[in-house]
Design an enzyme around this catalytic site. Structure first.
Site, PDB file in Angstrom:
ATOM      1  CB  VAL A  32      30.867  38.311  51.003  1.00 20.33           C
ATOM      2  CG1 VAL A  32      30.512  39.896  51.645  1.00 20.33           C
ATOM      3  CG2 VAL A  32      30.602  37.348  50.890  1.00 20.33           C
ATOM      4  CE1 TYR A  34      28.000  39.517  40.678  1.00 21.93           C
ATOM      5  CE2 TYR A  34      26.486  41.677  40.932  1.00 21.93           C
ATOM      6  CZ  TYR A  34      27.512  40.345  39.984  1.00 21.93           C
ATOM      7  OH  TYR A  34      27.417  40.443  38.804  1.00 21.93           O
ATOM      8  CD  GLU A 111      48.630  32.168  36.955  1.00 18.55           C
ATOM      9  OE1 GLU A 111      48.082  33.290  37.129  1.00 18.55           O
ATOM     10  OE2 GLU A 111      48.762  31.470  36.547  1.00 18.55           O
ATOM     11  CE  LYS A 113      39.510  36.117  41.562  1.00 26.80           C
ATOM     12  NZ  LYS A 113      39.278  37.135  41.058  1.00 26.80           N
ATOM     13  CG  ASP A 115      40.640  43.616  44.890  1.00 29.20           C
ATOM     14  OD1 ASP A 115      39.814  42.443  43.744  1.00 29.20           O
ATOM     15  OD2 ASP A 115      39.966  43.523  46.432  1.00 29.20           O
ATOM     16  NE  ARG A 134      34.945  40.873  33.256  1.00 27.34           N
ATOM     17  CZ  ARG A 134      35.163  39.744  33.903  1.00 27.34           C
ATOM     18  NH1 ARG A 134      35.807  39.635  34.850  1.00 27.34           N
ATOM     19  NH2 ARG A 134      34.249  39.877  34.400  1.00 27.34           N
ATOM     20  CD  GLU A 182      42.680  41.869  37.935  1.00 23.98           C
ATOM     21  OE1 GLU A 182      42.560  40.997  36.850  1.00 23.98           O
ATOM     22  OE2 GLU A 182      41.755  41.631  38.259  1.00 23.98           O
ATOM     23  CE1 TYR A 234      44.664  37.882  33.845  1.00 19.79           C
ATOM     24  CE2 TYR A 234      45.209  38.962  36.125  1.00 19.79           C
ATOM     25  CZ  TYR A 234      43.800  38.674  34.831  1.00 19.79           C
ATOM     26  OH  TYR A 234      43.154  39.872  34.803  1.00 19.79           O
ATOM     27  CE  LYS A 299      45.032  31.510  35.609  1.00 23.92           C
ATOM     28  NZ  LYS A 299      46.159  32.143  34.709  1.00 23.92           N
ATOM     29  CE  LYS A 323      36.829  36.276  44.897  1.00 24.93           C
ATOM     30  NZ  LYS A 323      35.630  36.701  44.635  1.00 24.93           N
ATOM     31  CB  CYS A 417      33.405  62.421  79.974  1.00 27.50           C
ATOM     32  SG  CYS A 417      33.618  60.531  80.470  1.00 27.50           S
ATOM     33  CB  CYS A 420      34.408  61.328  84.693  1.00 30.58           C
ATOM     34  SG  CYS A 420      34.940  62.400  83.602  1.00 30.58           S
ATOM     35  CB  CYS A 435      37.499  63.191  79.040  1.00 34.92           C
ATOM     36  SG  CYS A 435      37.304  62.786  80.758  1.00 34.92           S
ATOM     37  CB  CYS A 441      37.709  61.057  83.560  1.00 36.89           C
ATOM     38  SG  CYS A 441      36.883  59.942  83.006  1.00 36.89           S
TER      39      CYS A 441
END
Ligand code: IVH
Length: 788
Positions: A32, A34, A111, A113, A115, A134, A182, A234, A299, A323, A417, A420, A435, A441
């Site tokens: 995100v 990037y 379709e 996507k 990852d 790729r 993929e 795909y 597409k 996305k 802790c 307590c 603890c 406690c």
């Protein structure tokens, strides 16, 4: 900052990120971030054309080719996709397409996507010849050897026997067919891989995508083969000797025919509404899929229309990726606190600068345990990536050390802790610190009370987390037993104090009445819970490692609380599915003074059990001297010889009186006899066995014996299914067991009788299928009454 300086900075950041991501497989920033930087760069370059440059990261698709693999030039470049992050951007996309095609509701192939990693597979005359990554879009890496290890990738094309959708290429397969898709690591395989890695101390994978990328780039295909990858096709690349059908959706269909996996989620849709509807549908399904997706792809379906639209520099105009909101975000750690759970487990939690992750503001993220913090080296002040997926608690994925403030100190687990001040301790070999304060406690007692009152435990209606917190914080309750001493007055005072503290509720007659009714109802619910069921009560105590099923086992086999609480580890371990750790945990819990007091106080408060009964007669088979001898640290003493020995000398006294030589005569090996002799010569050891033996006898004295020898149902296996009206399944099971029967949860050929109550389901079907005898409730009751 001047535009030119910012452009230079963005290019450096993006180049760096690309290198880390594509070449090193070690991403530095979340996707995100990037995307955000890339957008800023594209916008600046568009606004200042004089700053454009052929070597800008905006001009290329991916990273560099690695040296180790042969290079492969893609005859048809492997392109990227434009992104849409909002409905507005999808609407713009559809509008552009409508204008270009003149169609009102253009049709799309839609379709998921996936990852993973984009791959191009080349088949010549139907045979797989090469596969490549790729790379930068025009040149990739030859990873054929690794791809061959992926079972989802066909090594030969299948030959469809019937004509279908223009996909027929008989009599010969195409001279060239490139299939793109993929490669990914299924989530289940990822989990299993990491599980194994954790057990064997190996390196765990950060996420399935890294798993897939890492495997594909293994130079040794054997390593690649050990990581199960999968593939979805795909798109097409170069094709020669086959005329693809006129629509993309038909090509996918044809690819299935050739033997390629295509995601079962692919579909067609038309117009904006159709696309958004698909986005929603897949979004809801996302968590249940066995592969990670980061959005959907739209597409334009007709190839003639695709050709009309063409490409912009990096991506087709006829397709777009919609996305999902990012699940990972950057933020900073403001503090690391310790949270104390019900069993005292001390969990470090990162307090974060608030950040919106996929629509939810996240301010806390679990750091799991001290080991995890050490692994990540998280420090206060650090910039970190947080991830939130589905219902999972947000977690810190990684630290960006380059953003670390100079003064940031390594984090250390506190010694005490925070609630307590008792010491935090950790058992050998455990990752978790606990603890040591037990129910003294406040944090533990709150969690313990919440668990005690919860639906599957004592089921005290209306006694929720908030009220319990108030009751503890305002000093009305410390342990579960205190609940049963609360008066109407206490409840009203507690309510008043908590309202005052929160600055709510004016004192009116009406609100007074409402408060009284609320308090009375709650007190009623507490009072009702006095009549308890033993397994629920045992579960409610919150003993470490004791879930509902172990609680049931304890109740079914030992029958009465008094026996359970005074049974030593050596006896508990004789019960089915109770291992050493669980037995230790139960015995330790009941030995602790604080817990004994709480338990006595609960009984004094009037807790009674409707379902206490005699211990199971089958204990006579399990609780023998042989069982105790089996627990001893005696070398060479096998289970069988211990059994034989205990048959001749069934008590410790008899055994000791007989002495080593007689043990050998009774069949023990000399070595085992010597070892046992040495062990029992140790007075503490002998004392321990004596104590365990006494505890065993106490239990056995209460367990009916004749049923075992002459039990009318010995050797019979019953399965109970559906609901019974005059007794619960547990009660019925216990009574059958008391008559010597075995009660099982599943139907098999070995089942003697299935008792089918109201609304019996699949087990009844199975019984019918296997021809197992089926009884109704009346028949069961008749049998039970016959034996009293
Ligand atoms: S089509 C010309 N379809 O997304 C369009 N790509 O950002 C070529 N991806 O490199 C890509 N699922 O790694 C397409 N159903 C799908 C996809 C998909 C995942 C990836 C692929 C590609 C990237 C583009």
């Amino acid at each position: 900052m001047a535009a030119s300086a910012r452009v230079a900075e963005l290019r450096r950041l993006l180049d760096d990120a690309n290198y880390r991501y594509f070449v090193l497989d070690d991403p530095a920033i979340p996707d995100v971030e990037y995307d955000r930087l890339m957008r800023e760069l594209l916008e600046l370059e568009a606004a200042h054309p004089e700053l454009q440059s052929p070597d800008s990261p905006s001009r290329r698709v991916g990273g560099q080719v690695r040296r180790e693999f042969a290079e492969v030039a893609h005859a048809i470049p492997m392109l990227s996709l434009g992104n849409a992050f909002s409905e507005g951007e999808v609407a713009d996309f559809v509008r552009r397409i409508r204008e270009a095609t003149g169609e009102d509701a253009p049709e799309f192939s839609v379709e998921p996507k996936i990852d993973g990693l984009a791959i191009s597979l080349r088949y010549e005359h139907g045979v797989f010849v090469r596969g490549a990554t790729r790379g930068d879009g025009s040149t990739g890496e030859d990873v054929s050897a690794n791809l061959r290890t992926i079972k989802a990738i066909p090594l030969h094309l299948r030959f469809p026997t019937e004509a279908g959708q223009g996909s027929l290429f008989a009599p010969a397969p195409p001279a060239v067919l490139e299939v793109r898709g993929e490669v990914y690591m299924p989530r289940s395989a990822f989990e299993a891989y990491n599980q194994r890695a954790r057990e064997s101390g190996g390196k765990v994978l950060a996420n399935p995508r890294n798993g897939a990328a890492g495997s594909l780039r293994q130079l040794d295909p054997a390593v690649s083969a050990s990581r199960p990858l999968a593939f979805f096709a795909y798109a097409l690349g170069e094709v020669d000797g086959w005329s693809p059908p006129p629509r993309h959706s038909q090509v996918l269909q044809a690819l299935r025919g050739f033997g390629f996996p295509v995601s079962p989620e692919v579909d067609t849709a038309s117009g904006l509404d159709g696309l958004l509807c698909y986005f929603d549908r897949i979004g809801r399904k996302r968590e249940s899929l066995d592969y990670d997706i980061d959005g959907v792809v739209y597409k334009l379906d007709r190839f003639d229309q695709q050709r009309e639209l063409g490409f912009v520099s990096r991506a087709p105009r006829w397709a777009i990726a919609h996305k999902f909101p990012a699940q990972e975000q950057l933020t900073t750690v403001e503090a690391i606190d310790i949270q104390i759970g019900r069993t005292g487990a001390a969990t470090p939690v990162a307090r974060l600068a608030p950040v919106n992750v996929a629509g939810v503001v996240v301010t806390n993220a679990t750091l799991h345990n001290a080991d995890q913090i050490a692994r990540l080296d998280v420090r206060v002040g650090d910039t970190v990536i947080v991830r939130r997926a589905g219902d999972v608690i947000p977690e810190v994925v990684r630290v960006l050390p380059e953003h670390r403030p100079a003064a940031a100190e390594p984090w250390r687990m506190p010694t005490h802790c925070p609630v307590c001040s008792s010491e935090l301790l950790r058992e050998e070999g455990e990752a978790v610190w606990r603890c040591s304060g037990g129910l003294t406690c406040a944090a533990q007692s709150k969690e313990a009370l919440i668990h005690f009152a919860s639906r599957r435990a004592m089921d005290i209606e209306g006694l929720g987390d908030r009220i319990i917190e108030d009751l503890v914080d305002l000093g009305f309750v410390e342990s579960p037993a205190d609940l049963y001493r609360l008066t109407l007055d206490d409840m009203l005072r507690m309510k008043q104090l908590s309202d005052q503290r929160d600055g709510t509720t004016p004192e009116t007659v009406k609100s007074g009445k409402i408060a009284t009714r609320w308090a009375e109802n709650l007190l009623d619910a507490i009072a009702v819970s006095r009549k308890a069921s033993l397994p629920r009560f045992l579960f409610a105590l919150g003993i470490l490692h004791i879930g509902e099923s172990t609680a049931k086992t304890l109740a079914q086999w030992l029958g009465r609380l008094e026996l359970i609480r005074h049974s030593p580890e050596a006896v508990l371990i004789a019960l089915p599915d109770v291992g050493r750790e669980v037995a230790h945990s139960i015995a330790t819990f009941f030995e602790q003074d604080g817990n004994q007091q709480v338990l006595d106080a609960l009984l004094a408060a009037g807790i009674v059990f409707a379902d206490e009964r005699s211990p199971s007669p089958q204990l006579h088979e399990r609780l023998t001297l042989a069982h105790l001898l089996g627990q001893l640290p005696v070398d060479k003493l096998g289970g069988k010889s211990a059994q034989r020995l205990a048959e001749v000398y069934p008590t410790l006294d008899a055994l000791v009186a007989a002495g080593r030589d007689n043990w050998v005569i009774a069949g023990l090996s000399v070595a085992a006899a010597d070892n046992l002799n040495a062990c029992l010569a140790d007075p503490t050891m002998r004392e321990r066995v004596r104590r365990d033996e006494q505890a065993m006898r106490r239990v056995l004295a209460e367990a009916p014996q004749d049923a075992v020898q002459g039990g009318p149902l010995v050797g019979k296996t019953f399965v109970l299914t559906g609901s019974l009206s005059s007794l619960t399944r547990d009660e019925a099971g216990a009574r059958l067991e008391a008559l010597g029967a075995k009660v099982s949860g599943s139907v098999s050929k070995k089942t003697s009788v299935v008792v089918a109550g109201e609304a019996a389901g699949s087990k009844l079907d199975k019984a019918n299928e296997l021809g197992v005898e089926i009884w109704d409730e009346a028949k069961l009751l008749e049998l039970l009454s016959r034996y009293g």
